[in-house]
Scaffold this active site. Structure first.
Site, PDB file in Angstrom:
ATOM      1  N   GLY A   1       0.826  -1.205   0.000  1.00 45.47           N
ATOM      2  CA  GLY A   1       0.000   0.000   0.000  1.00 45.47           C
ATOM      3  C   GLY A   1       0.855   1.247   0.000  1.00 45.47           C
TER       4      GLY A   1
ATOM      5  CG  ASP B   1      -6.785   7.511   9.765  1.00 42.52           C
ATOM      6  OD1 ASP B   1      -7.922   7.888   9.398  1.00 42.52           O
ATOM      7  OD2 ASP B   1      -5.891   7.221   8.967  1.00 42.52           O
TER       8      ASP B   1
END
Length: 402
Positions: free
Chosen positions: A30, A142
């Site tokens: 990622g 987050d």
């Protein structure tokens, strides 16, 4: 001092750089704001290595050291495990447990059945990790489905919370944080309104995740930050009859305790863990998969379009990025799963003037309008393919140049 270490030191590399030779780097998993995550083989087996370009955090190196400190302190079965760290002249490397079981929604949609009772136990795992963080005065900031990963492909695999890049340790119980940080759609209203925030922001995110897990769509539909703040602050949570008629009242009550605009009235992690719904006894056996799969298909289309835009940006960064012999950033630019950018994170350049709230609102609105317009554009797929081809050419050019 070993011979290789001596050569590294002569070449200006930090002492810990010698550890890099223990790892054989593999595919890119990622890409994020500050770097990439790659799979690697190490002394203990397969691991994930987060690579952060030092120039991307120049003046804010403290955030990297804070993340390292937190990961080493936070030992919990539902929090990704810290393994090691080292650095080079131009990069930080954070080595953690490799979670190979996939993201929360991807994994669920591959199952044959996923009930409300399964959802309650899934949320219980995540909430136990959040409760552990809060008891250690850490705010994740987050929480979202993309940061919830299964450790293995096994059906009984644990779920772990990952990505502590913008997490913060509070100095005191009363301390509040002022910076805008989080992801669009999951950030609490006090974050968007810059009123100062703390542990309650994670509980808001848990409420949004739970709602989405039970019906496949977000409780908020606004496409820009200004409208989203208005919606989160002034509207109550709506449970549409078509999608919620088979979901228990306890599940709805659990969500209503968390998606509360006033952080002082929002339930704490300890209160939430004691909610009846998490026992699974009142949760129904209603299968949630049909709606979740429909939502997953829509998200996949959006991701493909976002990829077309992101690849072009990564290509531009690739041409300007520092790179070692392994072409870390070149491979990162070829990562296929690029997430939506966060609402905001701390400024990473000490000489850069912070954006005003008006500028942030405009920036968020423009970005999402671009994405939505591109979704309607039949050329999106072709643009993504062209971008991928350009990236491959650029990566080959850089490899030939050494």
């Amino acid at each position: 001092m070993s011979f290789s270490n001596m050569l590294n030191r002569l070449g200006g590399q930090p002492e810990s750089y010698e550890k890099k030779s223990k790892y054989r780097f593999g595919r890119t998993l990622g890409a994020g704001t500050y770097g990439v995550v790659r799979e690697a083989d190490g002394p203990t087996g397969k691991v994930a290595i987060k690579i952060i370009l030092k120039k991307s955090v120049k003046g804010n190196e403290r955030m990297v050291y804070d993340e390292l400190d937190m990961l080493q302190r936070l030992k919990h079965p539902h929090i990704v495990q810290f393994v090691d760290w080292f650095e080079s002249r131009d990069k930080f490397y954070i080595v953690t447990q490799l979670a190979t079981g996939g993201e929360l929604f991807d994994r669920i949609c591959e199952q044959g059945r996923f009930t409300e009772k399964d959802a309650s136990q899934t949320i219980k795992q995540v909430l136990s990790a959040v409760d552990f963080l809060h008891k250690n005065n850490v705010v994740h900031r987050d929480l979202k489905p993309e940061n919830l990963l299964y450790v293995t492909q096994d059906a009984s695999s644990d779920l772990v919370l990952a990505d502590f890049g913008i997490a913060k340790t509070l100095g005191t119980q009363e301390e509040t944080l002022q910076t805008m940080a989080g992801s669009f759609g999951y950030a609490a209203p006090e974050v968007m309104d810059r009123k100062g925030h703390g542990k309650p922001v994670d509980m808001w995110s848990m409420g949004v995740i739970t709602y989405t897990l039970l019906c496949g769509y977000s409780p908020f539909r606004s496409e820009n930050l200004h409208d989203l703040l208005e919606e989160c602050t002034n509207n109550s949570v709506v449970f549409h009859e078509r999608y919620w008629k088979d979901v228990s009242n306890d599940a709805k009550d659990f969500i209503n305790r968390l998606i509360v605009p006033d952080p002082d009235k929002r339930w704490t992690s300890e209160q939430a863990l004691n909610h009846t719904w998490l026992t699974g006894q009142t949760a129904t056996d209603h299968d949630l998969l049909p709606e979740l799969r429909r939502a997953q298909a829509a998200r996949a289309k959006l991701k493909h379009v976002i990829l077309a835009v992101s690849l072009q940006k990564k290509l531009a960064r690739l041409k300007d990025a520092e790179s070692d012999s392994e072409n870390d950033m070149a491979e990162a630019a070829q990562a296929a799963d690029v997430p939506l950018p966060p609402v905001s994170t701390e400024s990473v350049a000490s000489d850069k003037k912070p954006m005003t709230l008006k500028e942030r609102l405009k920036d968020g609105a423009v970005f999402r309008e671009v994405v939505l317009a591109t979704v309607r554009d039949a050329k999106a797929k072709q643009e993504a393919l062209q971008a991928e081809e350009e990236l491959e050419k650029e990566a080959k050019r850089r490899s030939f140049q050494g």
